[in-house]
Design a protein around this motif. Structure first.
Motif, PDB file in Angstrom:
ATOM      1  N   ALA A  12       0.832  -1.207   0.000  1.00  0.00           N
ATOM      2  CA  ALA A  12       0.000   0.000   0.000  1.00  0.00           C
ATOM      3  C   ALA A  12       0.869   1.262   0.000  1.00  0.00           C
ATOM      4  CB  ALA A  12      -0.933  -0.009   1.212  1.00  0.00           C
ATOM      5  N   LEU A  13       1.956   1.254   0.761  1.00  0.00           N
ATOM      6  CA  LEU A  13       2.863   2.401   0.786  1.00  0.00           C
ATOM      7  C   LEU A  13       3.532   2.622  -0.576  1.00  0.00           C
ATOM      8  CD1 LEU A  13       4.543   2.123   4.296  1.00  0.00           C
ATOM      9  CD2 LEU A  13       2.981   3.885   3.490  1.00  0.00           C
ATOM     10  N   VAL A  14       3.939   1.548  -1.228  1.00  0.00           N
ATOM     11  CA  VAL A  14       4.560   1.656  -2.551  1.00  0.00           C
ATOM     12  C   VAL A  14       3.557   2.228  -3.551  1.00  0.00           C
ATOM     13  CG1 VAL A  14       5.469   0.302  -4.493  1.00  0.00           C
ATOM     14  CG2 VAL A  14       6.302  -0.121  -2.181  1.00  0.00           C
ATOM     15  N   VAL A  15       2.323   1.743  -3.517  1.00  0.00           N
ATOM     16  CA  VAL A  15       1.279   2.251  -4.413  1.00  0.00           C
ATOM     17  C   VAL A  15       1.014   3.733  -4.129  1.00  0.00           C
ATOM     18  CG1 VAL A  15      -1.187   2.077  -4.979  1.00  0.00           C
ATOM     19  CG2 VAL A  15       0.210   0.008  -4.824  1.00  0.00           C
ATOM     20  N   ALA A  16       0.966   4.107  -2.863  1.00  0.00           N
ATOM     21  CA  ALA A  16       0.732   5.507  -2.504  1.00  0.00           C
ATOM     22  C   ALA A  16       1.886   6.395  -2.986  1.00  0.00           C
ATOM     23  CB  ALA A  16       0.554   5.637  -0.990  1.00  0.00           C
ATOM     24  N   LEU A  17       3.124   5.933  -2.817  1.00  0.00           N
ATOM     25  CA  LEU A  17       4.274   6.693  -3.291  1.00  0.00           C
ATOM     26  C   LEU A  17       4.277   6.828  -4.819  1.00  0.00           C
ATOM     27  CD1 LEU A  17       7.149   5.469  -0.952  1.00  0.00           C
ATOM     28  CD2 LEU A  17       6.178   7.761  -1.100  1.00  0.00           C
ATOM     29  N   ALA A  18       3.933   5.762  -5.510  1.00  0.00           N
ATOM     30  CA  ALA A  18       3.874   5.815  -6.977  1.00  0.00           C
ATOM     31  C   ALA A  18       2.794   6.794  -7.426  1.00  0.00           C
ATOM     32  CB  ALA A  18       3.606   4.425  -7.542  1.00  0.00           C
ATOM     33  N   GLY A  19       1.638   6.744  -6.764  1.00  0.00           N
ATOM     34  CA  GLY A  19       0.559   7.678  -7.097  1.00  0.00           C
ATOM     35  C   GLY A  19       0.954   9.115  -6.834  1.00  0.00           C
ATOM     36  N   ALA A  20       1.614   9.377  -5.709  1.00  0.00           N
ATOM     37  CA  ALA A  20       2.055  10.734  -5.386  1.00  0.00           C
ATOM     38  C   ALA A  20       3.100  11.226  -6.388  1.00  0.00           C
ATOM     39  CB  ALA A  20       2.625  10.779  -3.968  1.00  0.00           C
ATOM     40  N   THR A  21       3.985  10.345  -6.807  1.00  0.00           N
ATOM     41  CA  THR A  21       4.990  10.716  -7.798  1.00  0.00           C
ATOM     42  C   THR A  21       4.334  11.128  -9.107  1.00  0.00           C
ATOM     43  OG1 THR A  21       6.593   9.205  -6.823  1.00  0.00           O
ATOM     44  CG2 THR A  21       6.991   9.886  -9.097  1.00  0.00           C
ATOM     45  N   LEU A  22       3.369  10.361  -9.560  1.00  0.00           N
ATOM     46  CA  LEU A  22       2.673  10.699 -10.802  1.00  0.00           C
ATOM     47  C   LEU A  22       1.845  11.974 -10.650  1.00  0.00           C
ATOM     48  CD1 LEU A  22       1.534   7.191 -12.039  1.00  0.00           C
ATOM     49  CD2 LEU A  22       3.379   8.612 -12.932  1.00  0.00           C
ATOM     50  N   TYR A  23       1.204  12.130  -9.507  1.00  0.00           N
ATOM     51  CA  TYR A  23       0.358  13.303  -9.298  1.00  0.00           C
ATOM     52  C   TYR A  23       1.184  14.577  -9.201  1.00  0.00           C
ATOM     53  CZ  TYR A  23      -3.067  16.459  -7.279  1.00  0.00           C
ATOM     54  OH  TYR A  23      -3.893  17.534  -7.050  1.00  0.00           O
ATOM     55  N   TYR A  24       2.199  14.565  -8.369  1.00  0.00           N
ATOM     56  CA  TYR A  24       3.000  15.771  -8.141  1.00  0.00           C
ATOM     57  C   TYR A  24       4.120  15.944  -9.175  1.00  0.00           C
ATOM     58  CZ  TYR A  24       0.557  16.219  -3.746  1.00  0.00           C
ATOM     59  OH  TYR A  24      -0.419  16.367  -2.797  1.00  0.00           O
ATOM     60  N   GLY A  25       4.592  14.853  -9.731  1.00  0.00           N
ATOM     61  CA  GLY A  25       5.684  14.937 -10.693  1.00  0.00           C
ATOM     62  C   GLY A  25       5.238  14.864 -12.136  1.00  0.00           C
ATOM     63  N   GLY A  26       3.951  14.664 -12.379  1.00  0.00           N
ATOM     64  CA  GLY A  26       3.440  14.527 -13.743  1.00  0.00           C
ATOM     65  C   GLY A  26       3.757  15.720 -14.614  1.00  0.00           C
ATOM     66  N   ALA A  27       3.613  16.928 -14.092  1.00  0.00           N
ATOM     67  CA  ALA A  27       3.894  18.138 -14.866  1.00  0.00           C
ATOM     68  C   ALA A  27       5.374  18.206 -15.234  1.00  0.00           C
ATOM     69  CB  ALA A  27       3.496  19.377 -14.081  1.00  0.00           C
ATOM     70  N   ALA A  28       6.232  17.795 -14.322  1.00  0.00           N
ATOM     71  CA  ALA A  28       7.666  17.811 -14.608  1.00  0.00           C
ATOM     72  C   ALA A  28       7.996  16.819 -15.720  1.00  0.00           C
ATOM     73  CB  ALA A  28       8.467  17.473 -13.357  1.00  0.00           C
ATOM     74  N   PHE A  29       7.383  15.638 -15.691  1.00  0.00           N
ATOM     75  CA  PHE A  29       7.618  14.651 -16.742  1.00  0.00           C
ATOM     76  C   PHE A  29       7.124  15.187 -18.085  1.00  0.00           C
ATOM     77  CE2 PHE A  29       7.016  11.407 -13.164  1.00  0.00           C
ATOM     78  CZ  PHE A  29       8.369  11.367 -12.895  1.00  0.00           C
ATOM     79  N   ARG A  30       5.958  15.800 -18.098  1.00  0.00           N
ATOM     80  CA  ARG A  30       5.379  16.346 -19.335  1.00  0.00           C
ATOM     81  C   ARG A  30       6.231  17.499 -19.856  1.00  0.00           C
ATOM     82  NH1 ARG A  30       0.849  17.746 -17.439  1.00  0.00           N
ATOM     83  NH2 ARG A  30       1.343  19.933 -17.184  1.00  0.00           N
ATOM     84  N   ASP A  31       6.667  18.396 -18.963  1.00  0.00           N
ATOM     85  CA  ASP A  31       7.486  19.539 -19.378  1.00  0.00           C
ATOM     86  C   ASP A  31       8.827  19.091 -19.955  1.00  0.00           C
ATOM     87  OD1 ASP A  31       5.521  21.310 -18.698  1.00  0.00           O
ATOM     88  OD2 ASP A  31       6.454  21.968 -16.833  1.00  0.00           O
ATOM     89  N   ASN A  32       9.427  18.062 -19.369  1.00  0.00           N
ATOM     90  CA  ASN A  32      10.688  17.565 -19.903  1.00  0.00           C
ATOM     91  C   ASN A  32      10.500  16.991 -21.296  1.00  0.00           C
ATOM     92  OD1 ASN A  32      12.312  18.346 -17.795  1.00  0.00           O
ATOM     93  ND2 ASN A  32      12.100  16.418 -16.697  1.00  0.00           N
ATOM     94  N   GLY A  33       9.374  16.344 -21.532  1.00  0.00           N
ATOM     95  CA  GLY A  33       9.074  15.827 -22.874  1.00  0.00           C
ATOM     96  C   GLY A  33       8.935  16.956 -23.869  1.00  0.00           C
ATOM     97  N   ILE A  34       8.283  18.043 -23.471  1.00  0.00           N
ATOM     98  CA  ILE A  34       8.115  19.195 -24.355  1.00  0.00           C
ATOM     99  C   ILE A  34       9.471  19.854 -24.602  1.00  0.00           C
ATOM    100  CG2 ILE A  34       7.147  21.526 -24.501  1.00  0.00           C
ATOM    101  CD1 ILE A  34       4.653  20.393 -23.081  1.00  0.00           C
ATOM    102  N   LYS A  35      10.295  19.988 -23.556  1.00  0.00           N
ATOM    103  CA  LYS A  35      11.621  20.587 -23.718  1.00  0.00           C
ATOM    104  C   LYS A  35      12.478  19.762 -24.684  1.00  0.00           C
ATOM    105  CE  LYS A  35      11.852  22.849 -19.219  1.00  0.00           C
ATOM    106  NZ  LYS A  35      12.463  22.822 -17.887  1.00  0.00           N
ATOM    107  N   THR A  36      12.365  18.450 -24.593  1.00  0.00           N
ATOM    108  CA  THR A  36      13.114  17.572 -25.492  1.00  0.00           C
ATOM    109  C   THR A  36      12.662  17.779 -26.932  1.00  0.00           C
ATOM    110  OG1 THR A  36      13.377  15.922 -23.756  1.00  0.00           O
ATOM    111  CG2 THR A  36      13.636  15.157 -26.021  1.00  0.00           C
ATOM    112  N   THR A  37      11.358  17.863 -27.143  1.00  0.00           N
ATOM    113  CA  THR A  37      10.825  18.068 -28.492  1.00  0.00           C
ATOM    114  C   THR A  37      11.226  19.432 -29.038  1.00  0.00           C
ATOM    115  OG1 THR A  37       8.946  16.647 -27.922  1.00  0.00           O
ATOM    116  CG2 THR A  37       8.710  18.021 -29.870  1.00  0.00           C
TER     117      THR A  37
END
Length: 150
Positions: A12-37
């Motif tokens: 449950a802790l691993v799932v919660a951490l993965a969810g928090a990473t996607l929720y809070y870090g999602g914009a950073a992942f998307r922005d890095n993809g745009i910067k690469t393009t």
């Protein structure tokens, strides 16, 4: 039984951490993809412009029926992927997402008012503009990704 409860809590802790990473870090992942393009777009454009300039110097200009394939293999190993066009001495990549086009302009220090003629409003933020490639007073080094003619 105790180890089963500990295992369930750990999962449950691993799932919660993965969810928090996607929720809070999602914009950073998307922005890095745009910067690469954006970097890819700028690099490929610069390669094409450099090859065209070398062709002009060595051939004494561009013929009226010039295409980017004329640069291969002497000036470019191959034409970069994507749809490229030359309009009024400007290298244009068509089919680029508008956010990538906006960010390419932003990175290079260009800002456009969507109220100006020849500027489209960004769909996600209508206060920001993307220049049309057909804009009459557009400097040569400004990335444009939309065109009234395409």
């Amino acid at each position: 039984m105790f180890s089963l409860i500990i295992s369930i809590i750990a999962i449950a802790l691993v799932v919660a951490l993965a969810g928090a990473t996607l929720y809070y870090g999602g914009a950073a992942f998307r922005d890095n993809g745009i910067k690469t393009t954006v970097a890819e777009y700028k690099n490929e454009s610069a390669q094409i412009v450099g090859a065209i300039n070398a062709y002009r110097v060595q051939q004494g200009g561009l013929p009226s029926d010039f295409t980017l394939q004329d640069l291969v293999p002497e000036y470019l190993k191959s034409v970069p992927e994507g749809e490229w066009d030359i309009q009024d001495n400007r290298v244009i990549r068509t089919g680029v997402e508008e956010l990538v086009c906006y960010r390419a302009n932003e990175v290079m220090g260009f800002e456009f008012d969507p109220a100006e003629e020849g500027v489209d409003a960004l769909a996600s933020d209508s206060s920001k503009g993307i220049p049309q490639c057909s804009k009459s007073d557009l400097p040569f080094d400004v990335p444009c990704c939309s065109s009234a003619t395409t």
